[in-house]
Design a protein around this motif. Sequence first.
Motif, PDB file in Angstrom:
ATOM      1  N   LEU A 286      12.056   3.613   5.648  1.00  0.00           N
ATOM      2  CA  LEU A 286      11.249   4.768   6.053  1.00  0.00           C
ATOM      3  C   LEU A 286      11.721   5.374   7.367  1.00  0.00           C
ATOM      4  O   LEU A 286      12.122   4.668   8.294  1.00  0.00           O
ATOM      5  CB  LEU A 286       9.785   4.364   6.218  1.00  0.00           C
ATOM      6  N   SER A 287      11.633   6.713   7.452  1.00  0.00           N
ATOM      7  CA  SER A 287      11.777   7.400   8.740  1.00  0.00           C
ATOM      8  C   SER A 287      10.409   7.415   9.409  1.00  0.00           C
ATOM      9  O   SER A 287       9.382   7.162   8.766  1.00  0.00           O
ATOM     10  CB  SER A 287      12.271   8.830   8.529  1.00  0.00           C
TER      11      SER A 287
ATOM     12  N   GLU B 155      10.763   0.527  15.294  1.00  0.00           N
ATOM     13  CA  GLU B 155      11.739  -0.373  15.908  1.00  0.00           C
ATOM     14  C   GLU B 155      13.082  -0.272  15.197  1.00  0.00           C
ATOM     15  O   GLU B 155      14.145  -0.341  15.836  1.00  0.00           O
ATOM     16  CB  GLU B 155      11.213  -1.815  15.872  1.00  0.00           C
ATOM     17  N   ASN B 156      13.038  -0.110  13.901  1.00  0.00           N
ATOM     18  CA  ASN B 156      14.272   0.041  13.149  1.00  0.00           C
ATOM     19  C   ASN B 156      15.046   1.271  13.609  1.00  0.00           C
ATOM     20  O   ASN B 156      16.267   1.214  13.840  1.00  0.00           O
ATOM     21  CB  ASN B 156      13.962   0.137  11.651  1.00  0.00           C
ATOM     22  N   LYS B 157      14.363   2.381  13.780  1.00  0.00           N
ATOM     23  CA  LYS B 157      15.020   3.613  14.215  1.00  0.00           C
ATOM     24  C   LYS B 157      15.471   3.508  15.675  1.00  0.00           C
ATOM     25  O   LYS B 157      16.513   4.043  16.060  1.00  0.00           O
ATOM     26  CB  LYS B 157      14.081   4.813  14.015  1.00  0.00           C
TER      27      LYS B 157
ATOM     28  N   GLN C  50       0.839  -1.210   0.000  1.00  0.00           N
ATOM     29  CA  GLN C  50       0.000   0.000   0.000  1.00  0.00           C
ATOM     30  C   GLN C  50       0.874   1.261   0.000  1.00  0.00           C
ATOM     31  O   GLN C  50       0.602   2.221  -0.724  1.00  0.00           O
ATOM     32  CB  GLN C  50      -0.929  -0.008   1.215  1.00  0.00           C
ATOM     33  N   LEU C  51       1.929   1.247   0.807  1.00  0.00           N
ATOM     34  CA  LEU C  51       2.833   2.401   0.849  1.00  0.00           C
ATOM     35  C   LEU C  51       3.561   2.607  -0.478  1.00  0.00           C
ATOM     36  O   LEU C  51       3.872   3.736  -0.861  1.00  0.00           O
ATOM     37  CB  LEU C  51       3.846   2.223   1.985  1.00  0.00           C
ATOM     38  N   GLN C  52       3.805   1.539  -1.183  1.00  0.00           N
ATOM     39  CA  GLN C  52       4.493   1.639  -2.472  1.00  0.00           C
ATOM     40  C   GLN C  52       3.645   2.302  -3.557  1.00  0.00           C
ATOM     41  O   GLN C  52       4.185   2.664  -4.605  1.00  0.00           O
ATOM     42  CB  GLN C  52       4.944   0.248  -2.933  1.00  0.00           C
TER      43      GLN C  52
ATOM     44  N   GLU D  45       8.485   5.407  -3.349  1.00  0.00           N
ATOM     45  CA  GLU D  45       9.412   4.510  -4.032  1.00  0.00           C
ATOM     46  C   GLU D  45      10.322   3.857  -2.993  1.00  0.00           C
ATOM     47  O   GLU D  45      11.437   4.320  -2.724  1.00  0.00           O
ATOM     48  CB  GLU D  45      10.239   5.277  -5.069  1.00  0.00           C
ATOM     49  N   ILE D  46       9.845   2.786  -2.391  1.00  0.00           N
ATOM     50  CA  ILE D  46      10.595   2.057  -1.368  1.00  0.00           C
ATOM     51  C   ILE D  46      10.510   0.564  -1.658  1.00  0.00           C
ATOM     52  O   ILE D  46       9.559   0.092  -2.274  1.00  0.00           O
ATOM     53  CB  ILE D  46      10.070   2.339   0.058  1.00  0.00           C
TER      54      ILE D  46
END
Length: 390
Positions: free
Chosen positions: A250-251, A277-279, A237-239, A243-244
Amino acid sequence: METKQLLSGFKEVFGKDGERVFFSPGRINLIGEHTDYNGGKVFPCAITMGTYAVVSMREDQSVAAYSANFPDDGIMHFDLTNIAYKKADKWTNYLKGMTQYIQENYGSLPNGFNIYINGNIPNGASLSSSASLELLTGVVIREVFHLDIEQLDLVKLGMKTENEFMGLNSGILDQFAVGMAKKSHAMLLDTNTLEYEQVPVDLPEHKILIMNSMTRRELVDSEYNLRRSQCEEALEQLQTVLEISSLGELSEQEFEENKHVIGEDVLVRRAKHAVYENKRTERAADALKSGDLKTFGQLMNESHTSLHEDYEVTVKETDLLVKLAWKQPGVVGARMTGGGFGGCCIAIVEQDAVENFIEQVEKAYEEEIGHPGEVYIAETADGTKEWDLV
């Protein structure tokens, strides 16, 4: 576990002397949970709890495997020329998967071998016993048959065994931590590029404690696969507007500005955990490098809250352990570790407070849950390797 004890166990089972001894560690993940299959960062280290193997060569095409952890299974066999997953073969499927993929990539093995397994990772503890066994098998085969295989390639075959042979859609965190670890260090690994940095874990006044809920991990495979598919759906959905290629790109701000396109609330929460969690993992590694344990502990706490509220992989027992830990004096931070749905939590505790922490947490946990938990002091370890018999 002493070499003498392992060699004695081998001889008792196989009636002959073992020739070589190997060790493969378990792992804890300090922070960065369920980010590895979302293209994010993880921060694991290997521990001295692990899986041992004693090996001798055979003249036929059979692998004979025995585990002191499952003695009722007896010696289990499989043929090098006819390897297939069979549910009835239980834990030996991990050996079979690694053996099959090594043969596919590096040629058929000339003969089989006897292997005696003895591990001290508690069953179902979410300390990566399966990855430990996978890398153990890979290193054993590489060394005894003198194959030219890089450790990282064994790590990748371990993940392939988990994904394709065993059917669990996990990322590479466990195998990478087990195979590539360095004692007294944690690895900041970018699961998208496989670039990693060994970060010293220098805690002269603190200990890392493992809190085992002793709770069987129910539905972990199906729920794990579901979480992955939910993240993939959110990514799709975000794509449509970004463009990821992964949520790990993502931040937090980019996520918040675009999360409306995901639509379904549960998918928003799953993706939010992956992004945040990544950040948190990146900031936690920076905090540890600079000796800022206070910030590191806060990020651990936030990680657990997210795993509870947004990713929903904690259970009553692991939530209780973390809450009990948070109440104890001298605690820097605490969180669930591993895939979830049971298993273990970790805490960083001031050294002078460790004895009281263990006593209070174990007592309160048993009173509330009705069965005991266990708390261990974690010691870091090197990755999977052969032991010197001398």
